[in-house]
Design an enzyme around this catalytic site. Structure first.
Site, PDB file in Angstrom:
ATOM      1  N   GLN A  44      50.916  52.528   8.873  1.00 45.63           N
ATOM      2  CA  GLN A  44      51.961  51.830   8.687  1.00 45.63           C
ATOM      3  C   GLN A  44      52.735  52.354   7.247  1.00 45.63           C
ATOM      4  O   GLN A  44      52.092  53.200   6.446  1.00 45.63           O
ATOM      5  CB  GLN A  44      51.514  50.375   8.275  1.00 45.63           C
ATOM      6  CG  GLN A  44      50.547  50.248   7.233  1.00 45.63           C
ATOM      7  CD  GLN A  44      49.962  48.796   6.666  1.00 45.63           C
ATOM      8  OE1 GLN A  44      50.298  47.952   7.327  1.00 45.63           O
ATOM      9  NE2 GLN A  44      49.344  48.547   5.793  1.00 45.63           N
ATOM     10  N   GLY A  71      47.143  42.234   1.332  1.00 47.51           N
ATOM     11  CA  GLY A  71      47.259  43.552   1.051  1.00 47.51           C
ATOM     12  C   GLY A  71      47.353  44.773   1.971  1.00 47.51           C
ATOM     13  O   GLY A  71      47.306  44.272   3.046  1.00 47.51           O
ATOM     14  N   CYS A  72      47.733  45.704   1.728  1.00 45.68           N
ATOM     15  CA  CYS A  72      47.961  47.014   2.624  1.00 45.68           C
ATOM     16  C   CYS A  72      46.606  47.558   3.691  1.00 45.68           C
ATOM     17  O   CYS A  72      46.853  47.413   4.747  1.00 45.68           O
ATOM     18  CB  CYS A  72      48.629  48.196   2.066  1.00 45.68           C
ATOM     19  SG  CYS A  72      47.780  48.704   0.514  1.00 45.68           S
ATOM     20  N   TYR A  73      45.678  47.671   2.878  1.00 42.49           N
ATOM     21  CA  TYR A  73      44.417  48.036   3.511  1.00 42.49           C
ATOM     22  C   TYR A  73      44.018  46.837   4.518  1.00 42.49           C
ATOM     23  O   TYR A  73      43.748  47.275   5.685  1.00 42.49           O
ATOM     24  CB  TYR A  73      43.409  48.558   2.624  1.00 42.49           C
ATOM     25  CG  TYR A  73      43.339  49.811   1.856  1.00 42.49           C
ATOM     26  CD1 TYR A  73      43.427  51.073   2.541  1.00 42.49           C
ATOM     27  CD2 TYR A  73      43.518  49.936   0.510  1.00 42.49           C
ATOM     28  CE1 TYR A  73      43.449  52.129   1.979  1.00 42.49           C
ATOM     29  CE2 TYR A  73      43.635  51.111  -0.311  1.00 42.49           C
ATOM     30  CZ  TYR A  73      43.655  52.350   0.551  1.00 42.49           C
ATOM     31  OH  TYR A  73      43.605  53.290  -0.056  1.00 42.49           O
TER      32      TYR A  73
END
EC number: 1.2.1.38
Lengths: 349, 349, 349, 349
Positions: B315, B148-150
């Site tokens: 990001q 995931g992004c986090y």
């Protein structure tokens, strides 16, 4: 490899040129000048370029732009006219993203830009860099006057109708909307986030520099006298331009024939997308790309097709409306395929 | 050419895969499925792809994904686990952008995602697709659990410190902020423009699915027991993620040595940019690119370097935080240079 | 009617004072100064005030502020210290929205603000204008140092815990996020729309002027030595501030008792809304209003309540974080009900 | 005190009515209905109302709206026509913020709104609630059809010119731009933050419901046949509407006389601000207020005043374009000063 110089790389059209040219397969970035930022690595000002552009800004007197094959001017008005003659004399091609060579008429230039023109002998030679309407001239040009963002949308929207002679050229209306980056990277209160966000307004309604440029160019495509009301607005978005164009039909023409006029006009244009009749193009469909998209509408009146045609045109003001178009011209000037290095797909969402 | 299939191409990670893969020199887009949009040309839903992606969506039963070399799942949780076993059995590699294979622990998965895991036999085989921490495993992987992004920001920010053993692993704090696109392309009131714009809030503060994923991964790099407080927030921007990470130093270490830890850790990482100590990375410096940038800070206390190190990480949540990272994994799995097709420079402004 | 003067009305705190005072039932706007805009009607600069504020800006030397009952300084640092002594001597009350009198310690002021303090004899007399923590002193104050926006959120969030002695005062963390209007109405590139929109970043992480102010104030409420790491961030919204505060519990206390501490602390505070435990306050719920809202969280660790309490605090940085708080102080100083003229409900959406 | 009921308080016009009515000195909020949210305190859905509105939503069958003096319908089309007859019969006044009673012509209503009209006997009696053009009728009205946001701007902009007979009524153009809140509080993909932010587009260009409403109303003020091309656009801002209106002059009239027409027309209108000729009104100058501002332009052609007049009109679409206008009507219907409770100054910045 084409050796490229950029004069004035600290503004938005400058950094956008860098974004495009840094990945252009036939270009070698050779010099970028800034009087104020001499010595500063470009990537320190624009961290998006870290690891991708190694150049530092140079003061104009520390670099010999005559070693370049082409020099882009991403400067305020007045700079290119001062430096272009010497570069051209040395055989360097010049692409000016500002207005110095957009108006053939010196008096008109001086009226609208409030400065004397010091290189008026070049006005005739300069080629208006709108490839879709001017491709052959661009190919052999030595000096390009890159069109402004508003004029690009207005011309690509109106010209097919003017050429076909189906509208009243004397009563054109262009209600145009620009993202805030069109105002440039200048410290001004009016374009602060807290002033521009969550807000919408018109500006320059009573008179804007892009009107004479556009009228002069449109006039090339019709014998009628062109009349244009142009209303620019500021949209709370960074990039993007939307022109809503209104033209009064003077011939009996159905919608399919109108659509065909545009599809024919742009059948060889890689960067103009004629969408299906009745579409609503969104600016974000061009964000970061060199595409211009347009669509036609014919509002009904009393249950029948009315006499007004509405053309919706969108582009990214920093790409097709500025730096991308300049690279497109460069490609043509150097015999490259027109789309080289300009294949970025728009960022959506 | 790698034949690529995409399951679930109507969401933001799906369209972002299309943007990246459409210009990837070694990829042939072969199939894209959507039960609901069967037959609709992809470019009708996403006009940014007009002229660039010719595929139409296919209902899942009308296309044979087993003809692909690799299939990306850009779907809600639960879809990949249902379809991956058959694809893997047919020799097709699978990259899941959802959470189905991120947690090795089945019970933890079922607790946080509230669905039974129907392919738990694959959990062990699945490789966590964070190349900077797991490159060799990714190269030989058949099934990728794309982070995931986090978790990507938290791991790349904390791991160099954990590996060096200089911080208290039990009291990590991650105050993270995400653009709204992280919530996906779903019709929900909470993420309407009129609800999210000109607004800021935290959410899920008392417990978020990305916490167990991150803790489990961080635990691989330390013998101390990892404790993490993770606070996600919603930022009124489309793309971008900013993690502000806090760790308490337990060793006497100066700032240069801290900086060196990160520079050493990422010296071979093309997509991690360790900025100079004390920098403030901006999310826009990564917009549309696969770069992650980070910088270290050491706030003073009483005029001396304090015992807290602050790591700022940015990001683009849809690129390095999702689809770009998935393509990066694909490159490694197929023996391509890691950066192939991922050289886009961030859009700034 | 209270005769009010405003020094420096061209910034955001100035126009916000005008918005509030123009409808305040007990106030008569008497003078507003601006050296640069002498003679310009206020409503010409701020069209939102057309028909509501008839005043024009006056050069400082053309108006006698000593005729006022109270003068607000909505100026950069350094102005109030120059003019306050004479006004106070003439019996005029002074409310300074800048930092001149916020720090009792002259050396600390001069270190952080880089200017000599020319009215240090007033530092002791000045009252810190945070009514919820200092109401009685404000009532009798002649000179108010109105707190900054960040310090207001940090103090109102941490103080109930500090007073109760349940947290480690030495390891406080404040991760705070501000709308762009906090940077003021100044022509600067960094806060242009095109730079701040669709972007998120931290700034001043290694040291910020609001840290010493906040530490000094917090220290009043605990015998422990206060240690604070403060990380400000810039959010792409105009108004609003969100502080995410982290404190380590040192006492065994359950969530209901934590909640009770805050409800008790603010039971008489009209402008502090203690939301139910576990709420996620949004900045927009305070947009344009003088309310500050907060909520408590206790993230779990290993399935049990962890030792960290997270306090979420929101306010409008221009109202409760600046001009609204200044009016609240004025009300108290003149014996009016605290909420007079401050009953605006937040604009949502 | 006027006892007020609201049907359908969960949308944006509903919460905006609550914001205004909660501080209206002559109103007692008595009931607010929502079938779906029965029992939920209003302030739980809209935290901005915490401490200010104590009501909970009631299911329609649990509350007797006939006890109210006036009922506002902040509902989708079709609800008011079902409930208004019974309320009117009971002596309750009705203000409908939807379209049920805006078109006098039943067939036109059914064509544009695609539902049968079940209370067509009330169409004649219903009063179009645009006080500036219809004040006396509003005062004695029992049933108000509150105008849409677009029609308000178009009518207030065009009518003075139509009444004076100086323009060609058959070729009106309205290029209008609305903030996203105009689309309501509905879960739809098109108005998600990630779809609407940093984007601009037109919609409904080929035909929009507000065209017949506006044409019918404009027709009241001229003997010429009205022809209108109306192009709505979506602006990435929450609140605000900007109409750019184009009319062709058919009489020789100078700019001062044009300006005088508007100043005369609105000399008694507290909520219409005729700005100086050539101004550029901004939407934010009306944010949260009931003001509508307008300004005239006369673009030059060939150095002389052209034959096109451009009228720029701004308002807050949720206030003067919806709920504020409804309260303005209520004031008139109950004999109160028109501005009661509507003196909010716009939030700027």
């Amino acid at each position: 490899m084409i050796k490229v110089g950029i004069v004035g790389g600290t503004g938005y059209t400058g950094v956008e040129l860098l974004r495009l040219l840094a990945v252009h397969p036939d270009v070698k970035l050779t010099a970028i000048t800034s009087r104020k930022e001499d010595g500063l690595p470009v990537a320190d000002m624009f961290p998006s370029l870290r690891g991708r552009v190694d150049l530092a800004f140079s003061a104009p007197d520390k670099v010999d732009l005559k070693q370049c094959d082409v020099v882009f001017f991403a400067t305020p008005h007045g700079v290119a006219m001062a430096q272009a003659p010497e570069l051209l004399a040395a055989g360097v091609k010049v692409i000016d993203l500002a207005a110095d060579f957009r108006l053939k008429d010196q008096a008109s230039f001086e009226q609208w830009y409030k400065i004397p023109h010091t290189a008026s002998h070049l006005l005739e030679e300069a080629v208006y860099g709108l490839p879709e309407l001017n491709r052959e001239a661009v190919k052999s040009a030595l000096l390009i006057a890159n069109p402004g963002c508003y004029p690009t949308t207005m011309q690509l929207g109106f010209v097919p109708l003017l050429k076909a002679g189906v509208i009243d050229a004397g009563s054109l209306i262009a209600d145009a909307k620009s993202g805030v980056s069109g105002a440039g990277r200048k410290a001004e209160i009016g374009t602060l986030f807290s002033e521009s966000s969550d807000n919408f307004k018109a500006y320059g309604v009573s008179g804007h520099r892009h009107t004479p440029e556009t009228v002069a160019q449109l006039q090339r495509f019709t014998d009628q006298k062109v009349g244009l009301v142009f209303t620019p607005h500021l949209v709370p978005m960074i990039r993007g331009m939307h022109a809503t164009l209104y033209a009064r039909l003077t011939k009996d023409i159905d919608n399919a024939a109108l659509q065909a006029l545009f599809e024919e006009a742009y059948k060889d244009a890689d960067f103009v997308d004629v969408m299906p009749f009745g579409s609503h193009p969104e600016t974000r469909s061009t964000r970061g790309s060199n595409m211009l998209r347009l669509a036609l509408h014919r509002p009904e009146q009393d249950g029948a097709p009315g006499n007004m045609v509405v053309i919706l045109v969108v582009q990214d003001n920093l790409v097709k409306g500025a730096s991308g178009q300049a690279v497109q011209c460069m490609n043509l000037m150097f015999g490259l395929p027109e789309t080289t290095g300009l294949q970025q797909i728009a960022l959506l969402p």
